[in-house]
Write a protein that holds these residues in place. Structure first.
Motif, PDB file in Angstrom:
ATOM      1  N   ASP A 141       0.819  -1.209   0.000  1.00 56.84           N
ATOM      2  CA  ASP A 141       0.000   0.000   0.000  1.00 56.84           C
ATOM      3  C   ASP A 141       0.855   1.262   0.000  1.00 56.84           C
ATOM      4  O   ASP A 141       0.407   2.330   0.376  1.00 56.84           O
ATOM      5  CB  ASP A 141      -0.949   0.003   1.204  1.00 56.84           C
ATOM      6  N   TYR A 167       0.006   9.067   5.378  1.00 52.49           N
ATOM      7  CA  TYR A 167       1.043   8.039   5.263  1.00 52.49           C
ATOM      8  C   TYR A 167       2.332   8.554   5.902  1.00 52.49           C
ATOM      9  O   TYR A 167       2.477   9.746   6.175  1.00 52.49           O
ATOM     10  CB  TYR A 167       1.342   7.756   3.780  1.00 52.49           C
ATOM     11  N   ARG A 178       2.099   1.747   4.162  1.00 52.70           N
ATOM     12  CA  ARG A 178       1.474   3.074   4.170  1.00 52.70           C
ATOM     13  C   ARG A 178       2.525   4.183   4.209  1.00 52.70           C
ATOM     14  O   ARG A 178       2.507   5.056   5.062  1.00 52.70           O
ATOM     15  CB  ARG A 178       0.486   3.202   5.324  1.00 52.70           C
TER      16      ARG A 178
END
Length: 175
Positions: A11, A36, A80
């Motif tokens: 991700d 993030y 992330r």
């Protein structure tokens, strides 16, 4: 072409593009927009080696630097996270395939004219010049552009955009 990354742990957002395209600065803003973390791969390399990029290039030469960069990028494992790579990351197929396996690769596309305006003296920035210091910015641009296009999952034109507008455009492209 690789399918969209959907596994857990992939991700991340990997930013690629020319030096001066805004990867590091835009990456910080994008990370805030996405909530993030942010990692600048060039800073990771500098911290691991305790030298500036230019000193590393001077000591190792372009091939040695690319090998070192390949190792650092291939070992990256985040979740992330927005990762701003160095402009030369695309010289390492192994590193790029690893980065593609942990996230979506976004090419920050900039025109040569805009790049020339942003980079006054690129030869003191720690830029990998595989053909030596006589390599022009135009030659560097022409050499790297096809590599960025080849590895990109998403291409975002950042010409004439502020950093915030460009980060919003990337965030929108990731949806």
């Amino acid at each position: 072409m690789k399918e969209k990354c959907t596994e857990p742990g992939c991700d991340n957002v990997i930013l690629i593009g020319m030096p001066g395209a805004g990867k590091s600065t835009l990456g910080i803003v994008l990370a805030k927009i996405l909530n993030y973390n942010f990692v600048d791969a060039d800073l990771v390399i500098q911290n691991q080696c305790d030298k500036t990029l230019q000193k590393l290039l001077d000591a190792c030469g372009p091939d040695g630097f690319i090998e070192m960069e390949n190792q650092v990028l291939s070992d990256m494992d985040f979740q992330r996270t927005v990762v701003a790579t160095g402009g030369s990351a695309v010289y390492s197929a192994a590193a790029m395939e690893h980065l593609r396996s942990i996230g979506r690769v976004v090419y920050l596309k900039i025109s040569f004219d805009q790049l020339r305006e942003r980079l006054c003296d690129f030869q003191d920035r720690g830029v990998v010049l595989r053909k030596g210091i006589s390599m022009s910015l135009r030659e560097l641009y022409d050499e790297r552009r096809p590599l960025y296009e080849m590895y990109a999952d998403i291409t975002v034109d950042v010409n004439d955009l502020s950093i915030t507008a460009a980060a919003r455009k990337v965030a929108s492209a990731l949806q």
